[in-house]
Design a protein around this motif. Structure first.
Motif, short mmCIF file in Angstrom:
data_model
loop_
_atom_site.label_atom_id
_atom_site.label_comp_id
_atom_site.label_asym_id
_atom_site.label_seq_id
_atom_site.Cartn_x
_atom_site.Cartn_y
_atom_site.Cartn_z
N PHE A 174 -14.95 56.06 41.89
CA PHE A 174 -14.45 56.82 40.73
C PHE A 174 -13.25 57.67 41.12
N GLY A 175 -12.33 57.78 40.16
CA GLY A 175 -11.07 58.46 40.42
C GLY A 175 -10.01 57.53 40.97
N VAL A 176 -10.41 56.35 41.41
CA VAL A 176 -9.47 55.40 42.03
C VAL A 176 -9.45 54.07 41.28
N THR A 177 -10.61 53.60 40.85
CA THR A 177 -10.74 52.24 40.34
C THR A 177 -9.85 51.97 39.14
N ALA A 215 -18.53 66.88 28.38
CA ALA A 215 -18.77 68.28 28.06
C ALA A 215 -18.83 69.20 29.28
N TYR A 216 -19.12 68.63 30.46
CA TYR A 216 -19.32 69.46 31.65
C TYR A 216 -18.63 68.84 32.86
N SER A 217 -18.46 69.64 33.91
CA SER A 217 -17.68 69.21 35.07
C SER A 217 -18.34 68.09 35.86
N ARG A 218 -19.59 68.33 36.29
CA ARG A 218 -20.27 67.43 37.22
C ARG A 218 -19.30 67.03 38.34
N HIS A 219 -19.04 65.74 38.53
CA HIS A 219 -18.16 65.33 39.63
C HIS A 219 -16.72 65.07 39.18
N SER A 220 -16.41 65.31 37.91
CA SER A 220 -15.10 64.91 37.39
C SER A 220 -13.92 65.66 38.00
N PRO A 221 -14.01 67.00 38.26
CA PRO A 221 -12.86 67.64 38.91
C PRO A 221 -12.51 67.01 40.25
N TYR A 222 -13.55 66.61 40.99
CA TYR A 222 -13.33 65.93 42.27
C TYR A 222 -12.73 64.54 42.05
N GLY A 223 -13.26 63.81 41.07
CA GLY A 223 -12.73 62.48 40.77
C GLY A 223 -11.27 62.53 40.36
N THR A 224 -10.90 63.57 39.61
CA THR A 224 -9.51 63.73 39.18
C THR A 224 -8.60 64.01 40.37
N THR A 225 -9.10 64.80 41.31
CA THR A 225 -8.35 65.04 42.54
C THR A 225 -8.15 63.74 43.32
N LYS A 226 -9.19 62.92 43.38
CA LYS A 226 -9.06 61.62 44.04
C LYS A 226 -8.01 60.77 43.35
N ALA A 227 -7.98 60.82 42.01
CA ALA A 227 -6.98 60.05 41.27
C ALA A 227 -5.57 60.48 41.67
N ALA A 228 -5.35 61.79 41.73
CA ALA A 228 -4.02 62.29 42.11
C ALA A 228 -3.67 61.89 43.53
N ALA A 229 -4.68 61.92 44.42
CA ALA A 229 -4.43 61.55 45.81
C ALA A 229 -4.10 60.08 45.96
N HIS A 230 -4.52 59.27 44.99
CA HIS A 230 -4.32 57.83 45.08
C HIS A 230 -2.97 57.39 44.50
N ASP A 258 0.85 64.16 37.23
CA ASP A 258 -0.03 65.17 36.65
C ASP A 258 -1.34 64.49 36.29
N CYS A 259 -2.45 64.94 36.89
CA CYS A 259 -3.77 64.39 36.58
C CYS A 259 -4.62 65.49 35.95
N HIS A 260 -5.02 65.27 34.70
CA HIS A 260 -5.74 66.27 33.92
C HIS A 260 -7.24 65.93 33.88
N CYS A 261 -8.08 66.92 34.16
CA CYS A 261 -9.53 66.80 33.97
C CYS A 261 -9.84 67.51 32.66
N VAL A 262 -10.23 66.75 31.64
CA VAL A 262 -10.31 67.26 30.27
C VAL A 262 -11.75 67.27 29.78
N TYR A 263 -12.12 68.34 29.07
CA TYR A 263 -13.46 68.46 28.48
C TYR A 263 -13.44 68.04 27.02
N THR A 264 -14.38 67.15 26.67
CA THR A 264 -14.56 66.71 25.29
C THR A 264 -16.05 66.75 24.96
N ASN A 265 -16.39 66.47 23.72
CA ASN A 265 -17.80 66.49 23.31
C ASN A 265 -18.47 65.13 23.53
#
Length: 455
Positions: A376-379, A331-346, A359-366
Motif C-alpha cells: 500500500f502506498g506504492v501499488t 474517516a480515520y488515520s489508521r495506516h494511511s498517513p504512513y501509506g501516503t508517505t510511502k507514496a511520496a517516497a516512491h 504533493d501527496c495528500h492524506c484526505v479524510y472522508t466519510n
C-alpha cells in the motif's frame, strides 16, 4: 523463477543457498491434510459471543443510546459502550509517533462512516447477541457527508474528523507530504512535449477466506490470553494495553495461521474490545466478523486519485514530472498517513528526472477507514506511473522498453529525494523481461547497463 547469473557477477556472493531454489512451505502439509489450527477452532467453556451495534449512517451525531430493552433479551449478559473503555480514543500508529489520536474504540459523539462500532453486545449465543443488537436504540441526527477527496479539501466541506480539525493529515506543518527537486516550471518550458493524465482507483477489499476475529480467555494472575488472526501481534498487544490502561505483561497475544490477510489484518479493531469484555465478565469472549462485516467495515486498500504531468524531449529523456496524489483515508488515520508517505517516497518512479514536484495528500472522508494492503502506498502509484510511461513512449514514437531503459536509474544518479542511487538493476530487469517475452530491443539499448553514467 529464473536466476540470471550473468548480471552483477562481480558483486554477487557464490555461497547463496536460497535464491533461485524452490523450498516447500513449512505449513503446507498442515493445510492440505486439514490439521492446521486457526483461532476459531478453539472452544472454551462459558464462551460469550460479541456482536456489534453499528451505524446505519455515513455521518451522524449520536443523540442518545438506550440499551435497556436489549439487556432484557434472554441470553444477553452485558452491553459495553464508550464509557466502559478506559482510553477510548486512539490511533494505531501512535506507537511510531504518528498522531493525533483520532479514532474511538466505540463511537459516542458522532459516527463518521457507515458500519462504525457503537455498542458491544455480549451474550450466551450468537443468536441472543444479534437479538440484543436489534433492541439497542440509538437516536441519530444525520449530518452532511463527503465522499470525494478533492471535494473534502474545499472550503466549507463537511468536517469529517474533529480530532484533526481539518480534512487532511498534517505533515510537519504542511498540508501534504511533499517532494521538491529542481524546477519543474523550467523543465516543462524546455520540454518538446508536455502531457497531463489522471489515474484513479476504487477501494479494494482483501476478501480473506477467514474473516477477522479473536477469542480472549481469562488466565491466572489477572492475565488474559488472546487467540487472534492478526498479522501484527506486537502492534495489537501494545495498542490494546494502551487502550485498556493495562500493564503490557497482563495481556498475552497468541497468533498462528492467518486464513488470508494481505495487509487487512494489521488494524487493531477486534482485540481491544474483546479483551475488555473478558475483563469485565471474567469469561472467554469471541468477536468475529461476519462476511458482511468483513466487506463493509474491514479496512480496504485506499482509493487514490493521481494527476501526473510530464515534460519529455523528442529523444526520449523525461525532463520534468509533477504529481498530485490524493489518498482516501476514510474517516480515520489508521495506516494511511504512513501509506501516503510511502507514496511520496516512491515518486517519481525508478527514473532519473532532473525536475520533480510531488504533493501527496492524506484526505479524510466519510468512507470506511482504509489501511494496509500488499505494498500500500506504492501499488496504485506504480500502476499510474507505468501506464504514463507507455503513453509517453507512444507520444514520441519510441519503444516502451527502450524508453524505460533510457530513463532508468543508474548507480550514482541523484534521486528526487536527494539520495544517491546504489545497487540499481532496472536496466537489467527490463532487458531480461524483453528477452523472455521475445521483445526486440535495439543494440544501443542492449549495451546499456545500470552502472554509473559517464560524465
Amino acid at each position: 523463477m529464473e536466476y540470471r547469473k550473468e548480471y552483477f557477477s562481480d558483486a554477487r556472493r557464490e555461497d547463496l543457498t536460497e535464491v533461485g531454489v524452490t523450498r516447500q512451505r513449512s505449513d503446507v502439509l498442515g493445510h492440505v491434510t486439514g490439521k492446521t489450527q486457526y483461532y476459531a477452532d478453539r472452544t472454551f467453556p462459558g464462551l460469550l459471543h460479541l456482536k456489534m451495534v453499528r451505524s446505519p449512517h455515513h455521518h451522524a451525531r449520536i443523540k442518545s443510546i438506550d440499551v435497556s430493552k436489549a439487556l432484557k433479551v434472554p441470553g444477553v449478559v452485558r452491553i459495553l459502550t464508550a464509557k466502559d473503555v478506559p482510553q477510548n480514543i486512539y490511533t494505531i500508529l501512535c506507537l511510531i509517533q504518528v498522531e493525533p489520536n483520532d479514532e474511538p474504540v466505540l463511537a459516542f459523539d458522532k459516527v463518521r462512516y457507515k458500519g462504525e462500532q457503537i455498542a458491544a453486545v455480549l451474550a450466551e449465543s450468537e443468536q441472543a447477541a444479534l437479538a440484543g443488537v436489534a433492541k439497542v436504540k440509538v437516536v441519530y441526527e444525520e449530518l452532511p457527508a463527503v465522499f470525494d477527496v478533492e471535494e473534502a479539501l474545499k472550503p466549507g466541506a463537511p468536517l469529517v474528523n474533529e480530532y484533526h480539525g481539518r480534512n487532511w493529515f498534517t505533515y510537519e506543518g504542511h498540508h501534504c507530504r511533499r517532494v521538491r527537486f529542481g524546477n519543474v516550471d523550467e523543465g516543462f518550458a524546455k520540454s518538446d512535449h508536455v502531457i497531463e493524465e489522471l489515474y484513479q482507483s476504487s477501494p479494494i477489499e482483501h476478501a480473506p477466506t477467514e474473516t477477522t476475529g479473536c477469542i480472549v480467555v481469562p488466565d491466572q494472575n489477572e492475565r488474559y490470553a488472546c487467540y487472534s488472526n492478526t498479522q501484527a501481534l506486537y502492534f495489537t498487544l501494545d495498542n490494546s494495553a494502551l487502550i485498556l490502561n493495562s500493564p503490557f505483561h497482563k495481556l498475552r497475544l497468541i497468533g498462528g495461521t492467518v486464513g488470508g490477510g494481505f495487509g487487512g489484518k494489521v488494524d487493531v479493531i477486534t482485540e481491544p474490545i474483546a479483551f475488555l469484555s473478558a475483563m469485565l465478565t471474567r469469561r472467554p469472549v469471541k468477536y468475529e466478523y461476519t462476511r458482511e462485516e468483513e466487506m463493509q467495515v474491514s479496512s480496504p486498500r485506499a482509493a487514490e486519485r493521481i494527476y501526473i504531468k510530464d515534460g519529455v524531449m523528442k529523444d526520449g529523456r523525461i525532463l520534468a514530472r509533477k504529481v498530485r496524489l490524493y489518498v482516501d483515508a476514510g474517516a480515520y488515520s489508521r495506516h494511511s498517513p504512513y501509506g501516503t508517505t510511502k507514496a511520496a517516497a516512491h515518486m517519481p518512479g525508478p527514473y532519473t528526472i532532473p525536475h520533480v514536484w510531488v504533493d501527496c495528500h492524506c484526505v479524510y472522508t466519510n468512507r470506511t477507514p482504509s489501511s494496509a494492503m500488499r505494498g500500500f502506498g506504492v501499488t496504485i502509484g506504480d500502476f499510474a506511473l507505468e501506464v504514463q510511461m507507455d503513453k509517453l513512449a507512444r507520444l514520441i514514437g519510441m519503444d516502451p522498453m527502450e524508453f524505460r531503459i533510457l530513463n532508468a536509474y543508474r548507480d550514482g544518479d541523484m534521486k528526487a529525494h536527494r539520495k544517491e542511487v546504489e545497487g540499481a538493476a532496472l536496466v537489467e530487469c527490463v532487458k531480461a523481461a524483453a528477452d523472455l517475452a521475445h521483445w526486440p530491443i535495439g543494440d544501443r539499448y542492449k549495451a546499456m547497463s545500470s552502472e554509473k553514467r559517464e560524465a
